[in-house]
Design an enzyme around this catalytic site. Structure first.
Site, short mmCIF file in Angstrom:
data_model
loop_
_atom_site.label_atom_id
_atom_site.label_comp_id
_atom_site.label_asym_id
_atom_site.label_seq_id
_atom_site.Cartn_x
_atom_site.Cartn_y
_atom_site.Cartn_z
N ASP A 1 0.86 -1.12 -0.06
CA ASP A 1 -0.04 0.23 -0.72
C ASP A 1 0.87 1.67 -0.21
OD1 ASP A 1 -1.58 1.98 0.53
OD2 ASP A 1 -2.31 1.26 2.39
N TYR B 1 1.76 0.03 14.78
CA TYR B 1 0.57 0.12 13.91
C TYR B 1 0.65 0.92 12.79
CZ TYR B 1 -4.21 -0.34 11.69
OH TYR B 1 -4.99 -0.38 10.79
N LYS C 1 -3.21 -2.65 7.86
CA LYS C 1 -3.12 -3.61 8.18
C LYS C 1 -2.42 -5.38 7.23
CE LYS C 1 -5.58 -6.72 11.10
NZ LYS C 1 -4.99 -7.05 13.03
C1 F6R Z 1 -7.46 -0.50 7.86
C2 F6R Z 1 -7.29 0.91 7.50
C3 F6R Z 1 -8.11 2.62 7.59
C4 F6R Z 1 -7.69 2.63 8.15
C5 F6R Z 1 -8.17 3.99 9.16
C6 F6R Z 1 -7.96 5.92 10.15
O1 F6R Z 1 -6.42 -1.16 7.44
O2 F6R Z 1 -5.65 1.11 7.07
O3 F6R Z 1 -9.21 1.75 7.97
O4 F6R Z 1 -6.69 2.46 9.40
O5 F6R Z 1 -8.60 4.71 7.87
O6 F6R Z 1 -7.06 5.78 9.34
P1 F6R Z 1 -5.85 6.86 9.48
O7 F6R Z 1 -5.49 6.98 10.83
O8 F6R Z 1 -4.74 6.83 8.61
O9 F6R Z 1 -6.48 8.42 9.58
MG MG Z 2 -4.98 -2.45 1.98
MG MG Z 3 -4.29 1.62 3.41
#
Ligand code: F6R
Ligand code: MG
Ligand code: MG
Length: 370
Positions: A12, A233, A236
């Site tokens: 990603d 973190y 995922k």
């Molecule tokens: C799941 C994922 C998203 C982010 C969520 C918050 O793998 O990547 O669900 O965790 O959109 O993202 P941030 O913290 O970047 O605003």
């Molecule tokens: Mg992804």
């Molecule tokens: Mg992502």
């Protein structure tokens, strides 16, 4: 005979308006890099695609697994795509590029890797599965069903070549240990492990003595854990897998049948929720509702002299409409739990999300009950 290798490497490196879908410009950049690599003889063929916010590079060559040239090509594609993502101001630009400089192998640098080296059969059929908003253990249930469940795979019962069963290589991704288990003899022990899918993940499946070389995997799953590399973190670990099919192996339709049940996987919003895995065509691999629900897309190829023929978009079939409908119903049901388990993951799994930072803030507020 020269063996063929398929390398699926994904990362990603940025997406549009949140964690939804890869921008086409990133795929164009990756195609350019892989095309150059093909001209330079580093790879023989490739296909670039996406599943949600993950850029997926499917490459074929004859250099075996862990080839510096092939991994270096993937790294360059991700680096160049990151530059484009930054120029476009995309969200999460360069997210999975966790290390600075490439030094021979892309393992441990952020991207996920599934690779298989094999002797091409006549009419070699191979499928690539890509998941978004979930983790490597999401493959445990379908891969088990494909290679060990006679209620899924008729060939285990009616094809003498499938009758012997298969060997599963399982990784304990916390302890960095692995074990091989033979099915059907050790099926219950295997299930005791892989049912705990956040820790024990199927890495590869091998044939037993018989019509296929026993050292050539029939399936391989990417098992990289981003949080272990980054120490926090970052997203995922959306996995990819390669599965070979037909001619004594599970048929393509038996492989796909395992995805007709939208089982619960962990991931979804903030990598913190259980939700159904919805099988979709590439066009529908866009994670929007609550950043999901988790998806699996599949592409089928034939391979001849390490060149790709295809792909066919495997879940682009109304036969999966009911699975999708069921997934939507489950998604709705799970969402009604809001922040409560078991929609939200248990605390042991939340350790790898942003929740511990919230709990830390509350630490001083606790007093002994006595
Ligand atoms: C799941 C994922 C998203 C982010 C969520 C918050 O793998 O990547 O669900 O965790 O959109 O993202 P941030 O913290 O970047 O605003
Ligand atoms: Mg992804
Ligand atoms: Mg992502």
């Amino acid at each position: 005979m020269t063996k063929t290798t398929m390398s699926v490497i994904k990362a990603d490196v940025g997406s549009i308006a949140g964690h939804t879908v890869v921008h086409p410009a990133l795929e164009e950049v990756a195609v350019k890099v892989l095309d150059e690599a093909r001209k330079d003889g580093k790879i023989l063929d490739f296909h670039v695609t996406h599943c949600g916010d993950d850029l997926e590079l499917i490459m074929t060559h004859t250099k075996g697994v862990d080839s510096e040239e092939v991994h270096g090509t993937a790294w360059k594609a991700f680096e160049d795509a990151t530059t484009t993502a930054k120029n476009l101001g995309l969200y999460g630009a360069g997210q999975d590029i966790l290390k600075e400089a490439f030094s021979g192998n892309i393992r441990g640098m952020g991207p996920g890797i599934a690779e298989i080296e094999f002797t091409e059969r006549k009419g070699e059929c191979i499928e690539v599965f890509m998941m978004d908003k979930t983790e490597p253990g999401a493959f445990n249930l379908p891969v088990f069903k494909i290679f060990a469940d006679p209620f899924n795979t008729a060939g285990l019962v009616v094809d003498p070549k499938g009758h012997a069963g298969y060997i599963f290589e399982v990784w304990d991704i916390f302890e960095h240990k692995r074990v091989k288990m033979s099915c059907p003899e050790e099926m219950y022990s295997l299930l005791a492990l892989i049912g705990a899918k956040s820790r024990y993940v199927i890495k590869r499946v091998f044939p037993k003595e018989g019509h296929m070389p026993v050292d050539e995997p029939l399936a391989a799953v990417s098992t990289e854990k981003l949080a272990f590399i980054a120490g926090e973190y970052v997203g995922k670990d959306d996995p990819a897998a390669i599965i070979r099919s037909q001619s004594g192996l599970p048929a393509t339709g038996e492989v796909l049948e395992a995805f007709s049940f939208p089982h619960l996987v962990s991931g979804w919003m903030r990598g913190s929720h259980n939700g159904p895995l919805m099988p979709v065509g590439i066009e529908d691999a866009i994670c929007t509702r609550f950043d999901g629900p988790p998806r699996v897309a599949g592409l089928g190829f034939n391979i001849k002299d390490a060149k790709l023929v295809g792909p066919v978009d495997l879940f682009c079939d109304p036969a999966f409409d009911l699975a999708r409908q069921k997934a939507l119903e489950i998604a709705d049901y799970m969402r009604r739990h809001g922040p409560f388990e078991p929609h939200r993951l248990p605390l042991s799994d939340m350790e790898y999300t942003t929740l511990p930072k919230v709990l830390k803030k509350l630490e001083d507020r606790f007093e002994d009950i006595g």
